[in-house]
Write a protein that holds these residues in place. Structure first.
Motif, PDB file in Angstrom:
ATOM      1  N   PHE A 156      -5.488 -20.879  -0.613  1.00 48.59           N
ATOM      2  CA  PHE A 156      -4.802 -21.428   0.556  1.00 48.59           C
ATOM      3  C   PHE A 156      -3.849 -20.387   1.142  1.00 48.59           C
ATOM      4  N   GLY A 157      -4.454 -19.224   1.455  1.00 48.71           N
ATOM      5  CA  GLY A 157      -3.671 -18.154   2.070  1.00 48.71           C
ATOM      6  C   GLY A 157      -2.598 -17.619   1.144  1.00 48.71           C
ATOM      7  N   GLY A 158      -2.796 -17.762  -0.161  1.00 46.11           N
ATOM      8  CA  GLY A 158      -1.860 -17.202  -1.128  1.00 46.11           C
ATOM      9  C   GLY A 158      -0.712 -18.137  -1.455  1.00 46.11           C
ATOM     10  N   ARG A 233       5.690  -4.553   9.636  1.00 48.87           N
ATOM     11  CA  ARG A 233       5.977  -4.769  11.064  1.00 48.87           C
ATOM     12  C   ARG A 233       7.262  -4.049  11.491  1.00 48.87           C
ATOM     13  N   GLY A 234       8.205  -3.939  10.553  1.00 47.47           N
ATOM     14  CA  GLY A 234       9.487  -3.299  10.849  1.00 47.47           C
ATOM     15  C   GLY A 234       9.350  -1.841  11.253  1.00 47.47           C
ATOM     16  N   MET A 235       8.178  -1.226  11.051  1.00 43.97           N
ATOM     17  CA  MET A 235       7.998   0.165  11.471  1.00 43.97           C
ATOM     18  C   MET A 235       7.810   0.250  12.980  1.00 43.97           C
ATOM     19  N   HIS A 271      -5.253   1.491   3.803  1.00 43.46           N
ATOM     20  CA  HIS A 271      -3.847   1.552   3.349  1.00 43.46           C
ATOM     21  C   HIS A 271      -3.282   0.162   3.031  1.00 43.46           C
ATOM     22  N   GLN A 272      -4.031  -0.888   3.336  1.00 47.80           N
ATOM     23  CA  GLN A 272      -3.457  -2.248   3.210  1.00 47.80           C
ATOM     24  C   GLN A 272      -3.291  -2.675   1.756  1.00 47.80           C
ATOM     25  N   VAL A 273      -2.107  -3.183   1.459  1.00 45.61           N
ATOM     26  CA  VAL A 273      -1.788  -3.688   0.127  1.00 45.61           C
ATOM     27  C   VAL A 273      -1.660  -5.207   0.234  1.00 45.61           C
ATOM     28  N   GLY A 274      -2.238  -5.928  -0.729  1.00 41.04           N
ATOM     29  CA  GLY A 274      -2.059  -7.378  -0.721  1.00 41.04           C
ATOM     30  C   GLY A 274      -3.343  -8.127  -0.995  1.00 41.04           C
ATOM     31  N   GLN A 275      -3.250  -9.402  -0.756  1.00 41.69           N
ATOM     32  CA  GLN A 275      -4.348 -10.315  -1.105  1.00 41.69           C
ATOM     33  C   GLN A 275      -5.682  -9.886  -0.504  1.00 41.69           C
ATOM     34  N   THR A 276      -5.668  -9.458   0.744  1.00 46.44           N
ATOM     35  CA  THR A 276      -6.921  -9.036   1.377  1.00 46.44           C
ATOM     36  C   THR A 276      -6.979  -7.518   1.515  1.00 46.44           C
ATOM     37  N   GLY A 277      -6.078  -6.832   0.831  1.00 47.52           N
ATOM     38  CA  GLY A 277      -6.096  -5.369   0.774  1.00 47.52           C
ATOM     39  C   GLY A 277      -6.277  -4.955  -0.671  1.00 47.52           C
ATOM     40  N   GLN A 278      -5.536  -3.935  -1.066  1.00 50.19           N
ATOM     41  CA  GLN A 278      -5.682  -3.452  -2.443  1.00 50.19           C
ATOM     42  C   GLN A 278      -4.572  -3.985  -3.345  1.00 50.19           C
ATOM     43  N   SER A 291       8.556  -7.926   4.961  1.00 51.93           N
ATOM     44  CA  SER A 291       9.365  -9.098   4.595  1.00 51.93           C
ATOM     45  C   SER A 291       9.098  -9.554   3.157  1.00 51.93           C
ATOM     46  N   GLY A 292       7.850  -9.299   2.663  1.00 56.78           N
ATOM     47  CA  GLY A 292       7.528  -9.686   1.282  1.00 56.78           C
ATOM     48  C   GLY A 292       6.918 -11.070   1.182  1.00 56.78           C
ATOM     49  N   GLN A 293       6.003 -11.378   2.101  1.00 61.12           N
ATOM     50  CA  GLN A 293       5.280 -12.660   1.998  1.00 61.12           C
ATOM     51  C   GLN A 293       4.386 -12.628   0.767  1.00 61.12           C
ATOM     52  N   ALA A 308      13.217  -2.079  -1.926  1.00 57.66           N
ATOM     53  CA  ALA A 308      12.985  -2.719  -0.625  1.00 57.66           C
ATOM     54  C   ALA A 308      14.022  -2.223   0.366  1.00 57.66           C
ATOM     55  N   ILE A 309      13.539  -1.834   1.548  1.00 60.30           N
ATOM     56  CA  ILE A 309      14.451  -1.433   2.633  1.00 60.30           C
ATOM     57  C   ILE A 309      14.175  -2.378   3.794  1.00 60.30           C
ATOM     58  N   ASN A 310      15.182  -3.175   4.150  1.00 61.87           N
ATOM     59  CA  ASN A 310      14.979  -4.194   5.182  1.00 61.87           C
ATOM     60  C   ASN A 310      16.328  -4.512   5.817  1.00 61.87           C
ATOM     61  N   ARG A 311      16.329  -4.723   7.121  1.00 62.44           N
ATOM     62  CA  ARG A 311      17.635  -4.990   7.740  1.00 62.44           C
ATOM     63  C   ARG A 311      18.041  -6.463   7.623  1.00 62.44           C
ATOM     64  N   ASP A 312      17.133  -7.315   7.144  1.00 64.99           N
ATOM     65  CA  ASP A 312      17.463  -8.734   6.957  1.00 64.99           C
ATOM     66  C   ASP A 312      17.813  -8.972   5.483  1.00 64.99           C
ATOM     67  N   PRO A 313      19.104  -9.253   5.181  1.00 61.17           N
ATOM     68  CA  PRO A 313      19.494  -9.417   3.766  1.00 61.17           C
ATOM     69  C   PRO A 313      18.799 -10.604   3.097  1.00 61.17           C
ATOM     70  N   GLY A 327      19.368  -2.371   5.592  1.00 58.78           N
ATOM     71  CA  GLY A 327      19.662  -1.428   6.665  1.00 58.78           C
ATOM     72  C   GLY A 327      18.433  -1.112   7.478  1.00 58.78           C
ATOM     73  N   ASP A 328      18.623  -0.188   8.405  1.00 58.82           N
ATOM     74  CA  ASP A 328      17.555   0.169   9.345  1.00 58.82           C
ATOM     75  C   ASP A 328      16.706   1.299   8.748  1.00 58.82           C
ATOM     76  N   ILE A 329      15.422   1.064   8.652  1.00 59.88           N
ATOM     77  CA  ILE A 329      14.519   2.055   8.053  1.00 59.88           C
ATOM     78  C   ILE A 329      14.531   3.355   8.844  1.00 59.88           C
ATOM     79  N   PHE A 330      14.852   3.273  10.147  1.00 56.16           N
ATOM     80  CA  PHE A 330      14.834   4.496  10.963  1.00 56.16           C
ATOM     81  C   PHE A 330      16.060   5.379  10.680  1.00 56.16           C
TER      82      PHE A 330
HETATM   83  C1  FAD Z   1      -5.362 -15.315   3.978  1.00 53.66           C
HETATM   84  C2  FAD Z   1      -4.265 -14.307   4.231  1.00 53.66           C
HETATM   85  C3  FAD Z   1      -4.357 -13.083   3.638  1.00 53.66           C
HETATM   86  C4  FAD Z   1      -3.352 -12.132   3.845  1.00 53.66           C
HETATM   87  N1  FAD Z   1      -3.440 -10.918   3.240  1.00 53.66           N
HETATM   88  C5  FAD Z   1      -2.428 -10.039   3.375  1.00 53.66           C
HETATM   89  C6  FAD Z   1      -2.466  -8.779   2.699  1.00 53.66           C
HETATM   90  O1  FAD Z   1      -3.430  -8.410   2.026  1.00 53.66           O
HETATM   91  N2  FAD Z   1      -1.411  -7.970   2.841  1.00 53.66           N
HETATM   92  C7  FAD Z   1      -0.312  -8.279   3.604  1.00 53.66           C
HETATM   93  O2  FAD Z   1       0.631  -7.492   3.685  1.00 53.66           O
HETATM   94  N3  FAD Z   1      -0.276  -9.464   4.263  1.00 53.66           N
HETATM   95  C8  FAD Z   1      -1.305 -10.340   4.192  1.00 53.66           C
HETATM   96  N4  FAD Z   1      -1.258 -11.491   4.877  1.00 53.66           N
HETATM   97  C9  FAD Z   1      -0.188 -11.669   5.901  1.00 53.66           C
HETATM   98  C10 FAD Z   1       1.131 -12.142   5.320  1.00 53.66           C
HETATM   99  O3  FAD Z   1       1.146 -13.535   5.286  1.00 53.66           O
HETATM  100  C11 FAD Z   1       2.284 -11.668   6.193  1.00 53.66           C
HETATM  101  O4  FAD Z   1       2.083 -12.106   7.533  1.00 53.66           O
HETATM  102  C12 FAD Z   1       2.466 -10.160   6.227  1.00 53.66           C
HETATM  103  O5  FAD Z   1       2.481  -9.644   4.928  1.00 53.66           O
HETATM  104  C13 FAD Z   1       3.778  -9.834   6.918  1.00 53.66           C
HETATM  105  O6  FAD Z   1       3.847  -8.468   7.151  1.00 53.66           O
HETATM  106  P1  FAD Z   1       5.237  -7.761   7.349  1.00 53.66           P
HETATM  107  O7  FAD Z   1       6.092  -8.001   6.162  1.00 53.66           O
HETATM  108  O8  FAD Z   1       4.933  -6.349   7.722  1.00 53.66           O
HETATM  109  O9  FAD Z   1       5.800  -8.467   8.667  1.00 53.66           O
HETATM  110  P2  FAD Z   1       7.011  -9.517   8.837  1.00 53.66           P
HETATM  111  O10 FAD Z   1       6.833 -10.678   7.938  1.00 53.66           O
HETATM  112  O11 FAD Z   1       7.105  -9.766  10.278  1.00 53.66           O
HETATM  113  O12 FAD Z   1       8.253  -8.708   8.332  1.00 53.66           O
HETATM  114  C14 FAD Z   1       8.782  -7.602   8.990  1.00 53.66           C
HETATM  115  C15 FAD Z   1      10.088  -7.248   8.284  1.00 53.66           C
HETATM  116  O13 FAD Z   1      10.579  -6.059   8.821  1.00 53.66           O
HETATM  117  C16 FAD Z   1      12.002  -6.137   8.849  1.00 53.66           C
HETATM  118  N5  FAD Z   1      12.462  -5.152   9.853  1.00 53.66           N
HETATM  119  C17 FAD Z   1      12.243  -5.160  11.191  1.00 53.66           C
HETATM  120  N6  FAD Z   1      12.751  -4.045  11.720  1.00 53.66           N
HETATM  121  C18 FAD Z   1      13.306  -3.323  10.729  1.00 53.66           C
HETATM  122  C19 FAD Z   1      13.993  -2.076  10.670  1.00 53.66           C
HETATM  123  N7  FAD Z   1      14.176  -1.312  11.755  1.00 53.66           N
HETATM  124  N8  FAD Z   1      14.421  -1.647   9.464  1.00 53.66           N
HETATM  125  C20 FAD Z   1      14.247  -2.380   8.345  1.00 53.66           C
HETATM  126  N9  FAD Z   1      13.603  -3.575   8.348  1.00 53.66           N
HETATM  127  C21 FAD Z   1      13.123  -4.039   9.523  1.00 53.66           C
HETATM  128  C22 FAD Z   1      12.288  -7.570   9.234  1.00 53.66           C
HETATM  129  O14 FAD Z   1      13.575  -7.946   8.832  1.00 53.66           O
HETATM  130  C23 FAD Z   1      11.182  -8.302   8.475  1.00 53.66           C
HETATM  131  O15 FAD Z   1      11.639  -8.722   7.179  1.00 53.66           O
HETATM  132  C24 FAD Z   1      -2.250 -12.443   4.682  1.00 53.66           C
HETATM  133  C25 FAD Z   1      -2.170 -13.705   5.270  1.00 53.66           C
HETATM  134  C26 FAD Z   1      -3.163 -14.631   5.052  1.00 53.66           C
HETATM  135  C27 FAD Z   1      -3.052 -15.984   5.677  1.00 53.66           C
END
Ligand code: FAD
Length: 366
Positions: A156-158, A233-235, A271-278, A291-293, A308-313, A327-330
């Motif tokens: 169920f999507g992990g 996404r934060g990149m 390069h993808q890490v995770g359930q549907t990556g490596q 974000s660490g879903q 973990a480096i993330n601007r959202d505590p 903090g800001d990854i940039f």
């Molecule tokens: C069936 C299924 C399979 C999936 N398989 C995978 C998988 O294999 N791998 C995977 O990764 N995901 C997978 N996902 C997607 C997963 O659910 C998340 O959507 C995804 O991991 C989120 O990616 P993210 O953390 O890059 O983006 P977001 O969740 O949007 O997080 C971005 C983070 O960046 C931070 N940020 C933004 N700007 C900056 C900045 N300048 N400096 C520091 N921090 C910043 C934000 O605070 C935020 O925490 C899958 C989803 C489903 C439903």
């Protein structure tokens, strides 16, 4: 009660002639995929719980050396099917070869690596043998009483872990992803048996022909990387990944990514890490703007150290991280790259200074 058939009690068939935990050792050009050895280690542990032997199935042509290697990695007995028609992976001949060995020697559990070929093969073998198959297992255990394999995988999507049982058919089969289990160290002193299984299939009966094999150039190998710097996404875009590549280069690391970054086209799927990556298990994993879903976590949670480096505590990645930097990854990324380059340069200088001293010391003693 009239009109109601009595409820049928589920009765397990007698499977006492099925014994052993086996692994298919997938190979290409005589080189085994590492996941085979990783599964051999888990098979050994489960066989010890069940009090039975471990088996390996090696299919191909000119691959006896892999049978010997399988013993070093924990196989008690190796079933070797060696024939010219099996030289390159093709679903039909390999599935027939594996199915024949299984029908003849009856393992209770049969594991395959979730490589592209392994997934294809396992499905075909399960269909021929009319048994169940759990795809992409991330946890495996056995019940010593019932001898049932508990094969768990994210579902169920992990959001949930499902544990799938195969009670009515044998063997119980599962594919498992590379990197989930550690490979045991090979032991060259181990002894085991190699059973050569004759296999007859005329090339003319095989529906597919391999005309040529053009390997894709592999630009990244996350499965063996000791250090991974991963971005999400934060990149913000491909430019963000260009900066992250500099950080990775400075640290001698491989570059990983979340699915969002891959889907956005900022970086390739390899390069993808995770359930549907490596699934990766480096010594150090640096998650940047991720974000660490849960779907990402299942691919990297076994790293020894997670930064973990993330601007959202409140980002969920901080719950998993060994060290968190809010903090800001940039700002933080370039600072890490700069410091890593300084340290490398200093180390290189110190080494260069030591070497002439060592050379002159060696010279004066002769
Ligand atoms: C069936 C299924 C399979 C999936 N398989 C995978 C998988 O294999 N791998 C995977 O990764 N995901 C997978 N996902 C997607 C997963 O659910 C998340 O959507 C995804 O991991 C989120 O990616 P993210 O953390 O890059 O983006 P977001 O969740 O949007 O997080 C971005 C983070 O960046 C931070 N940020 C933004 N700007 C900056 C900045 N300048 N400096 C520091 N921090 C910043 C934000 O605070 C935020 O925490 C899958 C989803 C489903 C439903």
């Amino acid at each position: 009660m009239a009109g109601h058939a009595p409820a049928k009690r589920e009765q397990a068939p007698d499977f006492s002639d099925y014994r052993g935990v086996w692994v298919h050792i997938h190979q290409r050009d005589g080189v085994a995929a590492p996941v085979g050895w990783q599964l051999m280690g888990r098979a050994r542990e489960m066989a010890d719980v069940l009090g039975c032997e471990t088996g390996a199935v090696v299919v191909g042509h000119g691959v006896r050396h892999l049978a010997e290697q399988a013993i070093q990695y924990g196989a008690d007995v190796v079933y070797l099917v060696d024939a010219p028609v099996l030289a390159r992976y093709r679903t039909q001949p390999w599935a027939l070869a594996v199915s024949q060995v299984v029908q003849q020697y009856k393992p209770e559990i049969m594991l395959f690596g979730s490589t592209n070929d392994g997934r294809d093969l396992a499905g075909a073998v399960a269909t021929i043998l009319q048994t169940g198959l759990t795809a992409d297992g991330t946890e495996l255990s056995v019940d010593p009483e019932t001898r049932i394999l508990n094969a768990s995988r994210p579902d169920f999507g992990g959001k949930l872990m499902s544990t799938i049982l195969c009670k009515q058919h044998r063997p119980q089969m599962a594919t498992c992803r590379p990197g989930v289990f550690p490979a045991p160290p090979p032991d060259p002193t181990r002894h085991g048996r190699i059973v050569e299984v004759p296999f007859e299939l005329d090339e003319a009966e095989v529906h597919t022909k391999v005309l040529d094999f053009l390997p894709e150039e592999k630009t990244v190998d996350l499965s063996t990387a000791k250090v991974i710097v991963a971005g999400g996404r934060g990149m913000g875009g491909p430019e963000g990944f260009a900066m992250l590549r500099e950080v990775a280069d400075a640290l001698g690391a491989a570059l990983g990514a979340s699915r969002v970054a891959v889907n956005a086209g900022w970086i390739g799927y390899e390069h993808q890490v995770g359930q549907t990556g490596q699934t990766v298990r480096p010594k150090l994993y640096i998650a940047c703007g991720i974000s660490g879903q849960i779907q990402h976590q299942v691919g990297m949670q076994d790293a020894d150290i997670i930064v973990a480096i993330n601007r959202d505590p409140n980002a969920p990645i901080f719950k998993l991280a060994t060290y968190g930097i809010v903090g800001d990854i940039f700002e933080i990324g370039p600072a890490i790259a700069r410091r890593a380059r300084e340290l490398r340069a200093r180390f290189a200088q110190e080494q260069a200074a030591r070497e002439p001293a060592a050379a002159s010391a060696a010279g004066s003693s002769t």
